[in-house]
Structure formats: structure tokens, C-alpha cells
Design an enzyme around this catalytic site. Sequence first.
Site, PDB file in Angstrom:
ATOM      1  N   HIS A 156      -7.891  -5.563  -0.317  1.00 58.45           N
ATOM      2  CA  HIS A 156      -6.642  -4.824  -0.127  1.00 58.45           C
ATOM      3  C   HIS A 156      -5.927  -5.348   1.112  1.00 58.45           C
ATOM      4  CE1 HIS A 156      -4.036  -1.323  -0.378  1.00 58.45           C
ATOM      5  NE2 HIS A 156      -4.266  -1.053   0.896  1.00 58.45           N
TER       6      HIS A 156
ATOM      7  N   SER B 128       0.812  -1.199   0.000  1.00 59.66           N
ATOM      8  CA  SER B 128       0.000   0.000   0.000  1.00 59.66           C
ATOM      9  C   SER B 128       0.854   1.262   0.000  1.00 59.66           C
ATOM     10  CB  SER B 128      -0.942  -0.061   1.201  1.00 59.66           C
ATOM     11  OG  SER B 128      -2.118   0.618   0.889  1.00 59.66           O
TER      12      SER B 128
HETATM   13  C1  GTR Z   1      -5.340   4.606   1.542  1.00 59.71           C
HETATM   14  C2  GTR Z   1      -4.709   5.430   0.473  1.00 59.71           C
HETATM   15  C3  GTR Z   1      -4.021   4.563  -0.513  1.00 59.71           C
HETATM   16  C4  GTR Z   1      -3.245   3.424   0.088  1.00 59.71           C
HETATM   17  C5  GTR Z   1      -3.755   2.995   1.457  1.00 59.71           C
HETATM   18  C6  GTR Z   1      -2.800   2.335   2.432  1.00 59.71           C
HETATM   19  O1  GTR Z   1      -6.100   5.335   2.420  1.00 59.71           O
HETATM   20  O2  GTR Z   1      -5.710   6.184  -0.143  1.00 59.71           O
HETATM   21  O3  GTR Z   1      -3.255   5.338  -1.396  1.00 59.71           O
HETATM   22  O4  GTR Z   1      -1.888   3.573   0.023  1.00 59.71           O
HETATM   23  O5  GTR Z   1      -4.283   4.012   2.198  1.00 59.71           O
HETATM   24  O6  GTR Z   1      -1.644   2.714   2.587  1.00 59.71           O
HETATM   25  O7  GTR Z   1      -3.279   1.451   3.122  1.00 59.71           O
END
Ligand code: GTR
Length: 672
Positions: free
Chosen positions: A410, A269
Amino acid sequence: MKKNYVFFTQRTLIYAFVLTFILKTSLSLGQSTVNYDESAVRNYSLPNVLLGPNTEQTLCRSDWEKNTRPYQLKLLEKFVYGCRIPPVEVAVLSEKRIEKKYGDTTAVRIQATLQMGTAKNAPTTDVLLYVPKSKKRAPVFLKLNFLGNQAEVTDEDIAITTNWIISKDGNNHATEASRGTKAYRFPVQFMLGRGYGLATAHCGDFFPDHKDGRATSILGSLGRPIGQNIPDDESGAIGTWAWGLSRILDWLLTLPEVDPNRIIVVGHSRLGKAALWAGACDQRFAMVISNESGCGGAALSRRNYGETIGVITKRFPHWFCSKLSTFANRENELPCDQHSLLAMVAPRPLYVASAQNDRWADPKGEFLAAVAADPVWQLYNLLGLGTREMPLLDASVGEMIGYHIRSGNHDLLQFDWNQFADFADTKLEKDTVFKSNDHIPLDLRNNQILNDFHPDQRVLPAHPPADAVILVGRDIKPKFTAMNGGPIDWAVEDGVLTATRSARHINHIVSTEIFQDADIHAEFMTSPIAHGNSGLYIHGHYEMQIYDSFGVKQITQQDEGSLYRFKKPLVNAARPTGDWQVYDIRFIAPRKGEDHQILSQGIVKAWLNGKLVQNGATFTEPRSPYIPYKHGVTAHLKQVEQTLKETGQGPLLLQDHGSPTKFRNVWIKRLD
Ligand code: GTR
């Protein structure tokens, strides 16, 4: 009643339709609308990553390395991540090793506290590393974590981070309850079983992940601006995390348990964005992995799908350089896009991982960035992704660029790690990637050569390796001449040479052997006269200093261990006058083209008395005013200098600087 019912159903249907439409296609965040409809993705054309500074097309890899890559990297610095932060010396404050079994594998667990910079209160990071004991030198995956090392592992005895962490309750302090909560994202037992080491550190050690994080980040200690009026190309959190990954790498490279040629940077992420940027900036990382890094990571910014520049720079203004936010809703004007970030990894292996339900990160945009980066691998006669078709779910594709889209959300899961380990198995086998050097850029190749250099300095006098050319040793005539090419007048006794001083300090001696790149070993003893001043003049151009620096606290570029007037030593390793000391130096000469332009810089790694004192110092031209080709020059030296210019090969000189320094066991081992 009936009418009402019909009316109600119609209205409900309309509402339901509108609601589904909104949910399906967009999510409102601030002023920006987020698109999830593939058919609503605008047309775009990507900037050509192969265009160099004068808009000429890159046709070969040397052109890519010399001109285009630096130019494209600069664009990423200027418009996305901010200018790279110069490295500082890393001091190891503590390094604790224990042996422990994880499943069937016995591992060495190392906990180290590294200090970044030499100032008293310089900030520190705690690194946790596991390596399988059975391996002589283990390849290691390095990953920053979100919540502290204690959250990454089930070991109960890992100190809980005291630095700021993200937490829903707004407390932002880690507690006992966090232990092991993210262990599934850091599968120690599994990776050890696969023969890999794992290393981690908390991203908050470098930059706390919140809007005001800059003020308490390490940037202040590095002399960067942290108050008002931050320049628009100044690094934010991602640049700082990437920098931190490189400092941890500095340390990993010094460990005997770690294979310096196989250190892999991986991140999930936002930390996947940082891993990519670290891999782009630091070619010592042998392989780079982005897991669902999305916007500002692997996903193309020009695709208006999922998170966009407008959204990300609003929610996380501290991640990028502030210039990026000016491209919200005008992505097409950005001089670069994220495929150029991926291209920076070439020709090393790169893995990009997406997840099906992670539409926010735009899986297709991540895939298409990899497609668009492919041509750079082709410059090296390598296949990158090798396909333009997105693969089926849960299938890994690609050659030097690997890609998968996992079913599910995710996250960083076991499935992802399986693919990463498989990819590393095939791409990083010593004999595949490093067998032939000719597709590896010169500077990268040099770094690989340096990484391998871990001489054993524990026992003196040392035994020369079989392929060494001995310049000073027992029972041999020293292979040196005087400055004029005649016999030397330095005293020789039992294999020990003692400098004969001259009034103008020009009685150096010149080796009769010449070399381009070499390992140089020299044992020496300073004398109390004239500060013990002497030195090893490599090629007569670059001097590894010999000086009575024992106990000096504020070491400089003129102390022992320094590359004289270029780079002070990483630590003061000097022994007292009267003790035998030892240098082992790996020297790679600068390469020049026909019209004397620099093709790659010279580079030095040096160990002094068991300590690493230079770790990749680079240079192009001599900086010392005392070089022998200028001071005390003779016809013989002119000839030596001419040969050096024509062939790149030069001698080793031992310096007279008014002190009767002793030398024994001096040898070179040619690398060229
Ligand atoms: C989210 C962000 C993403 C991603 C994520 C993370 O809120 O919008 O770009 O990187 O966090 O790091 O879990």
C-alpha cells in the site's frame, strides 16, 4: 517421551493451523471480523447504476445527465459522503512565483495562500504548484497530502504546516525532520520532465484527520454544524477534502500557466477516496485518479473482503456522513455502491490503481467496481474498462477507465506515476478528448468552454479580434435601435455612445445583431449622476451591472461586476467614475427543451478591469424586476422576445438607468 513428543507436534500443528487460518482469513478489529478469503465472499448483487429516480432504465446519455446521474449522485451524498458543501469565493492572499530547475526542466514554482470565504478570519490553505516553463499552459495533477507541503518536496524553503498532522508519537505537529519525507509520492522532477505540472496542499488545512477534527475544521467557518447532533447526511472529512480540492481548482483555473482543460485530481488511500468524490462532484476536473482508495473509495462495499463499512466507520467516524455506519453488516441494503461513485466520472477518463499486498483495500473489489461502472461510458459510445478479466500484475489495462494492480505494498510509487502520466498522455491530448464535443455533457462542455476564457484587458482601448461583430466602434454606425425599433437618440461622438436618460429609465438601446452564446466586450465610463447606473442586458434577460462601486467594501449583487441580483462579483474591480473600464464576458445561454424544461443552465464568466469577477455563475430565468420585456415594452421588443423564445438567440441591450454612461468599443464574438 516419544508420546509427549508426538502430542507436542500434534498440538503445535493444530495451533499453527488455527493461527494461520486466523491470519490468512481474518483479522479481528473491534467486533467486526475482516475476511481475506475469496471463497468466503458472500453473494451480492449491485444496485443498477443506470436506474433513474422512477426506477426506469437509462437508455441514452441525455437521460443519464438529466435524471439518472443527479439521482445517483444524491444517493452517494445521502448515504456515503454527506451533502455537498456549497462553494465560497476564494481570495488569493499571496501568490509567489520563482523560477527553478528540477533536473533538466525549468519550472515556475508558485506558492499561494488562498482564503476560503470573504470573512476576515476565513480559513486559508497553502498551495504549492510546479509547472514546466516550456509549456504555454501545462496540464496539472492536483493531490492533497497528509503531512504538509514541506513533506512532499525536497525544496528546503517551503513553510512547514502548522496545522494538525497524523504522527505516531502523538505530537501531531510537523517539524523540520519531515522535509521531503514523502517526496517519493510527489515526483516533481519526473512529472515536470513529462510535461505535467503538480499541485498539492495539506488535507489538514480543511479537516484535521482525527475523530474530533470537525471542531477545528473549516466547516464552522462555512456555517456548517460542528457541535452535537450533526445531521446524518452532513459531510465529514472526505466531503470537506473534496470541497477543498474544488476550491484549489477555482484558483488553478485563473492561472495563465495552467491548462484549464487538463486538471487532474489524484489521491492516495483516504485521499484517493476524497479525489474520487471531488471528481464526482466537480466535473471541471478533466480526469480522476484513485490510488488504493479501498473501502469507501473505489472498492465495492458489498464485498466482504478487507476493510468493511463496519470497520471503517468505527475507526474513522469522521470520514463519511454518519448514515453510512448504519449499513455495517447490511451492505446489501445500501441504495448505492462504490461503482456508482466511479460512474460519476464518466465520460471523463478515470484511473483506478491497486496494489497486490494491499488486501485491506480489496484490489479485486476495486477492479469489479470499475467493471460495474463501465456501462455509463458505453452510453457515450466509449469503452470504459473494456474487460472483465483482472489483469496480470504490473500491467495497465482499459480504455477510458484505466486499471492496474502493482506488485508490492500500500503506497504511491513511481510505477503508479508512470501509468498515470501515460494514461493522461493518451486520454487528455487536447485533440482527442475535446475534439468532438458531442459525447461531453452539456454542463461539462460549458465548463470547458468557460475554462478557456482569459481575455487580455491590460491595454485600453482594446483591439477587436478579426471575427468580432462590432456594435460600437470608431467610424461605424452603432448597430443598435431604440426600444421601438427606430433610430437611437443616444449621443454618438468619435466612436463613443452616451446614454440619453429618460424619466422612467426605459430608454435602453437594442442591438440589431442577435446571438445565442457569445463573448461580449464593452468599454464604458460611469458618470457621477444617478450612481453611474447602467448595465449590459444580455438577451435582455441577464444584466452585468454597471454602477459607481469604486472602493465599496461590502459588495453586493447590485454592485459593478455582479450578475445583477444573481451573483455578486468575486472581487470589487470597479474603477472610479471618469475612468474607462472594461468588461469581457463569456455568455452561454440556458438551453430549454420543447416543453420549456431546462436542459442546461446558462452560465457566465466575466472579467472586469483585469480581474475575474464571475467564474461560472449559473442561471435559468431572469431575476431582475427591470427586464425590458416587462418594463417599457414595445411591439418591437415583443418580436425580439418571440425570436429569443423560438431560436434561443437574443440581442444585447445597453441600459438607461438615469445616468449618462458612456460606451465605446462594444463587440460580440459568437460562440454558437
Ligand atoms: C487505513 C484505512 C484505509 C485507508 C488508509 C489510508 O487505515 O483503513 O481506508 O484509506 O488508512 O488512508 O492510508
